[in-house]
Design a protein around this motif. Structure first.
Motif, short mmCIF file in Angstrom:
data_model
loop_
_atom_site.label_atom_id
_atom_site.label_comp_id
_atom_site.label_asym_id
_atom_site.label_seq_id
_atom_site.Cartn_x
_atom_site.Cartn_y
_atom_site.Cartn_z
N MET A 146 -0.61 11.34 -10.33
CA MET A 146 -1.79 10.73 -9.78
C MET A 146 -1.53 9.26 -9.46
SD MET A 146 -3.98 13.10 -9.42
CE MET A 146 -5.39 12.18 -8.95
N VAL A 147 -0.73 8.63 -10.32
CA VAL A 147 -0.42 7.22 -10.08
C VAL A 147 0.39 7.07 -8.80
CG1 VAL A 147 0.81 5.22 -11.00
CG2 VAL A 147 -0.58 6.62 -12.52
N ALA A 148 1.36 7.96 -8.62
CA ALA A 148 2.19 7.90 -7.41
C ALA A 148 1.34 8.17 -6.17
CB ALA A 148 3.34 8.90 -7.50
N LEU A 149 0.43 9.10 -6.27
CA LEU A 149 -0.46 9.39 -5.14
C LEU A 149 -1.34 8.18 -4.82
CD1 LEU A 149 -1.53 11.42 -3.07
CD2 LEU A 149 -3.17 12.16 -4.80
N GLY A 150 -1.87 7.55 -5.87
CA GLY A 150 -2.68 6.35 -5.67
C GLY A 150 -1.88 5.22 -5.03
N ALA A 151 -0.65 5.03 -5.49
CA ALA A 151 0.20 3.99 -4.91
C ALA A 151 0.51 4.29 -3.45
CB ALA A 151 1.49 3.86 -5.71
N THR A 152 0.76 5.55 -3.15
CA THR A 152 1.06 5.94 -1.76
C THR A 152 -0.14 5.68 -0.86
OG1 THR A 152 2.56 7.65 -2.57
CG2 THR A 152 1.80 7.85 -0.31
N VAL A 153 -1.31 6.07 -1.32
CA VAL A 153 -2.52 5.84 -0.52
C VAL A 153 -2.74 4.35 -0.32
CG1 VAL A 153 -5.06 6.07 -0.53
CG2 VAL A 153 -3.63 8.02 -1.16
N TYR A 154 -2.55 3.57 -1.40
CA TYR A 154 -2.74 2.12 -1.31
C TYR A 154 -1.78 1.50 -0.30
CZ TYR A 154 -2.30 -2.80 -2.38
OH TYR A 154 -2.23 -4.16 -2.27
N TYR A 155 -0.51 1.86 -0.39
CA TYR A 155 0.47 1.25 0.52
C TYR A 155 0.27 1.70 1.96
CZ TYR A 155 2.89 -0.91 -3.35
OH TYR A 155 3.18 -1.69 -4.42
N LEU A 156 -0.17 2.92 2.17
CA LEU A 156 -0.47 3.35 3.53
C LEU A 156 -1.67 2.59 4.09
CD1 LEU A 156 0.05 7.22 3.34
CD2 LEU A 156 1.41 5.56 4.61
N LEU A 157 -2.68 2.38 3.26
CA LEU A 157 -3.85 1.62 3.72
C LEU A 157 -3.52 0.15 3.89
CD1 LEU A 157 -6.68 3.26 1.59
CD2 LEU A 157 -6.41 3.36 4.08
N ALA A 158 -2.60 -0.36 3.06
CA ALA A 158 -2.23 -1.78 3.15
C ALA A 158 -1.54 -2.10 4.47
CB ALA A 158 -1.34 -2.16 1.98
N LEU A 159 -0.98 -1.09 5.13
CA LEU A 159 -0.37 -1.31 6.44
C LEU A 159 -1.41 -1.59 7.51
CD1 LEU A 159 2.32 1.53 6.41
CD2 LEU A 159 2.72 -0.93 6.10
N ALA A 160 -2.63 -1.05 7.32
CA ALA A 160 -3.66 -1.17 8.34
C ALA A 160 -4.73 -2.20 8.02
CB ALA A 160 -4.32 0.19 8.57
N VAL A 161 -5.02 -2.40 6.73
CA VAL A 161 -6.09 -3.32 6.33
C VAL A 161 -5.54 -4.32 5.33
CG1 VAL A 161 -7.93 -1.64 6.75
CG2 VAL A 161 -6.87 -1.74 4.52
N PRO A 162 -6.26 -5.39 5.03
CA PRO A 162 -5.81 -6.36 4.02
C PRO A 162 -5.66 -5.69 2.64
CG PRO A 162 -7.64 -7.25 5.27
CD PRO A 162 -7.48 -5.83 5.69
N PRO A 163 -4.79 -6.21 1.78
CA PRO A 163 -4.53 -5.57 0.48
C PRO A 163 -5.78 -5.39 -0.38
CG PRO A 163 -2.86 -7.23 0.93
CD PRO A 163 -3.89 -7.34 2.02
N LEU A 164 -6.71 -6.34 -0.37
CA LEU A 164 -7.92 -6.20 -1.18
C LEU A 164 -8.78 -5.03 -0.68
CD1 LEU A 164 -9.47 -7.38 -3.51
CD2 LEU A 164 -10.65 -8.89 -1.91
N ALA A 165 -8.88 -4.88 0.62
CA ALA A 165 -9.63 -3.75 1.18
C ALA A 165 -8.92 -2.43 0.89
CB ALA A 165 -9.81 -3.94 2.68
N ALA A 166 -7.58 -2.42 0.96
CA ALA A 166 -6.82 -1.20 0.66
C ALA A 166 -7.06 -0.77 -0.78
CB ALA A 166 -5.34 -1.43 0.93
N ALA A 167 -7.10 -1.74 -1.71
CA ALA A 167 -7.36 -1.42 -3.11
C ALA A 167 -8.77 -0.86 -3.29
CB ALA A 167 -7.16 -2.67 -3.97
N ALA A 168 -9.73 -1.45 -2.61
CA ALA A 168 -11.11 -0.98 -2.73
C ALA A 168 -11.27 0.42 -2.15
CB ALA A 168 -12.05 -1.96 -2.02
N ILE A 169 -10.65 0.67 -1.02
CA ILE A 169 -10.75 2.00 -0.39
C ILE A 169 -10.06 3.05 -1.26
CG2 ILE A 169 -10.04 3.37 1.61
CD1 ILE A 169 -10.41 0.80 3.30
N THR A 170 -8.90 2.70 -1.82
CA THR A 170 -8.18 3.63 -2.69
C THR A 170 -9.02 3.96 -3.92
OG1 THR A 170 -6.06 2.73 -1.96
CG2 THR A 170 -6.06 3.99 -4.00
N ALA A 171 -9.63 2.96 -4.52
CA ALA A 171 -10.49 3.20 -5.69
C ALA A 171 -11.69 4.07 -5.31
CB ALA A 171 -10.95 1.87 -6.27
#
Length: 107
Positions: free
Chosen positions: A1-26
């Motif tokens: 689950m941690v690896a999946l969360g990290a993957t989703v975060y890093y994929l979102l971080a490519l498109a949006v700012p890191p803070l938004a990627a963390a919020a969307i992942t959560a």
């Protein structure tokens, strides 16, 4: 689950700012956790109807058993695959037994 969360975060971080990627992942993981919790609560209250009938034939009984217990089904499939690799004639006999329809005996 941690690896999946990290993957989703890093994929979102490519498109949006890191803070938004963390919020969307959560938010995604919170929504998934809520859905799973609601499914388990619904099942615990008995809203899902259980079938009371006896399945007909060997194939239907096996299907019903594996539908109710998927881990048992996976283990049986692996064991059956190993046995069938060792003895292909047995695979033919079992396939014939599952496809054969039960016929009433004539007297």
């Amino acid at each position: 689950m941690v690896a999946l969360g990290a993957t989703v975060y890093y994929l979102l971080a490519l498109a949006v700012p890191p803070l938004a990627a963390a919020a969307i992942t959560a938010a995604i993981f919170a929504a998934v956790a809520l859905i799973v919790a609601l499914l388990f609560v619904r099942r615990a209250h008995g809203e899902e109807e259980e079938e009371e009938y006896e399945p007909e034939g060997l194939g239907m009984r096996a299907f019903h058993l594996f539908q109710q217990r998927p881990i048992l089904g996976a283990a049986a499939a692996l064991a059956g695959g190993f046995i069938f690799l060792r003895n292909p004639a047995l695979a033919t006999m079992v396939a014939a037994a599952f496809t054969e329809k039960s016929r009433p005996r004539r007297r």
